[in-house]
Design an enzyme around this catalytic site. Structure first.
Site, PDB file in Angstrom:
ATOM      1  CB  ILE A 231       0.313  -2.385  -0.995  1.00 52.19           C
ATOM      2  CG1 ILE A 231      -0.126  -3.853  -0.929  1.00 52.19           C
ATOM      3  CG2 ILE A 231      -0.899  -1.491  -1.273  1.00 52.19           C
ATOM      4  CD1 ILE A 231      -1.082  -4.154   0.209  1.00 52.19           C
ATOM      5  CD  GLN A 234       0.910  -1.422  -8.996  1.00 53.88           C
ATOM      6  OE1 GLN A 234       2.014  -1.843  -9.335  1.00 53.88           O
ATOM      7  NE2 GLN A 234       0.034  -0.938  -9.871  1.00 53.88           N
ATOM      8  CD  GLU A 235      -2.584   1.895  -4.384  1.00 53.34           C
ATOM      9  OE1 GLU A 235      -2.788   2.858  -5.148  1.00 53.34           O
ATOM     10  OE2 GLU A 235      -3.449   1.028  -4.159  1.00 53.34           O
ATOM     11  CB  SER A 236       2.531   6.416  -4.152  1.00 48.26           C
ATOM     12  OG  SER A 236       3.273   5.842  -3.072  1.00 48.26           O
ATOM     13  CE1 TYR A 351      -3.002  -1.423  -6.300  1.00 44.13           C
ATOM     14  CE2 TYR A 351      -3.934  -3.447  -5.413  1.00 44.13           C
ATOM     15  CZ  TYR A 351      -3.428  -2.178  -5.229  1.00 44.13           C
ATOM     16  OH  TYR A 351      -3.345  -1.649  -3.954  1.00 44.13           O
TER      17      TYR A 351
END
Length: 371
Positions: A231, A234-236, A351
């Protein structure tokens, strides 16, 4: 040989893995009258399955068949098998073995209802077993999504009603598009091949810095730390100073309101961000506690991405259309069908599929597992 049932705790993504729970496949199985199925005096695996209320399936772990996440399983082949078991209204006893030869031997001995394997047709025929394509010949779809086109279901006897109902189940899934939909969710090409070198370098460089925090926080919320890392990537890309044009920031890219609600005072602090992200994801899992794993993970991730309110609205629309709002197959289909007209849906699909791909990569790459 390892065995897993379709139930279990949420320790990890049975991931990253309802899975997709393609109930449409289950509902599409051709139904045979029980009296005709049991008419033969020959002992069939079908009789064993019905009498024991258990379907025993064996397979070798692979990107096309199944991924193991602790006690949980997920994957293209696994979801097919899971939904065939649902269509028969029996429990699934899914067992992983080391080799295709071992899987075929168990079928020959009558110790498994059938095997899901990529073994050659020659090796199957040498053991006098019967097989058919696990996708009813939907080879283009598998190839397009980076999945093995040689996936077969192998039975002891071709005339066993279990084999006949399974074949009908699979081919009906091809006709109604469910096979294609399942393959698209488990798309191995969702991340371009040339991008993996960069991803690998990023993970090897940054994962060691935050591994202890991921592991500590995951243990607190009974999650898989590899999932939190996926996660975060994927986010940052695991960069704690990341910030988006909309104002979300930090390693887990929390909004200001979400950060405050999760007790995060500094979104740029990686430990706080991981703590806040894990807490929020845990809340999303609780929100969908009525949905079984692995599908609950997909709902929680979509809600994490675009908010539970947006997911709730889609669920209401699905219910109004006479569809089960708690089945991932319906949620996925809605997002896929409307992604062109709604960028949030397109983003949510990307996502969840990317996180699933990152997690599988992390879990199956020795250099990353042992970091």
């Amino acid at each position: 040989m390892h065995s897993s049932s379709t139930t279990g705790s949420r320790l990890c993504l049975n991931t990253f893995s309802s899975s997709i729970a393609l109930k449409a496949l289950a509902l599409s199985t051709v139904l045979f009258p029980f009296h005709s199925l049991n008419a033969s005096k020959t002992a069939h695996q079908f009789d064993t399955v019905v009498n024991s209320n258990k379907l025993t399936v064996v397979a070798v772990e692979s990107p096309t068949t199944v991924f193991r996440e602790g006690q949980h399983l997920h994957g293209f082949g696994y979801d097919l098998v899971r939904n065939y078991a649902d269509s028969l209204n029996v429990q699934l006893d899914f067992q992983t073995v080391e080799t295709n030869a071992a899987a075929l031997k168990l079928v020959s001995q009558g110790k498994a209802s059938f095997a899901m394997t990529t073994a050659s047709i020659q090796s199957i025929e040498q053991k006098h077993l019967s097989s058919f394509s696990a996708t009813c010949g939907e080879f283009v779809t598998l190839e397009k999504n980076g999945l093995n086109t040689g996936l077969n279901w192998v039975f002891k006897n071709a005339d066993d009603p279990l084999s006949q109902t399974a074949n009908a189940f699979i081919c009906r899934g091809k006709q109604n598009g469910s096979i294609n939909q399942l393959a698209s969710f488990y798309n191995r090409n969702v991340v371009k091949e040339e991008a993996w070198d960069t991803i690998q370098q990023d993970l090897k460089k940054r994962m060691p810095v935050y591994k202890a925090s991921f592991k500590r926080t995951a243990k607190q919320y009974d999650l898989d730390w590899h999932l939190l890392a996926a996660i975060g990537y994927q986010e940052s890309y695991l960069k704690p100073d990341s910030i988006s044009p909309t104002g979300v920031r930090g390693l887990m890219m929390l909004t200001n309101n979400t950060a405050k609600a999760m007790g995060v005072t500094d979104r740029n602090d990686p430990s706080q961000s991981i703590q806040g992200g894990a807490k929020y994801y845990d809340l999303m899992l609780d929100r969908y506690e009525n949905i079984p794993f692995p599908d609950r993970n997909w709902y929680a991730l979509v809600a994490y991405n675009m908010g539970p309110g947006a997911v709730g609205q889609i669920q209401k629309r699905l219910k109004a259309q006479g569809k089960n709002p708690d089945q991932w197959v319906n949620m996925y289909a809605y997002l896929e069908r409307n992604k062109v007209s709604n960028s949030r849906y397109r983003q949510a699909l990307q996502y969840v599929t990317r996180i699933r791909a990152y997690l599988e990569h992390i879990k199956t790459t020795p250099q990353l597992v042992n970091i």
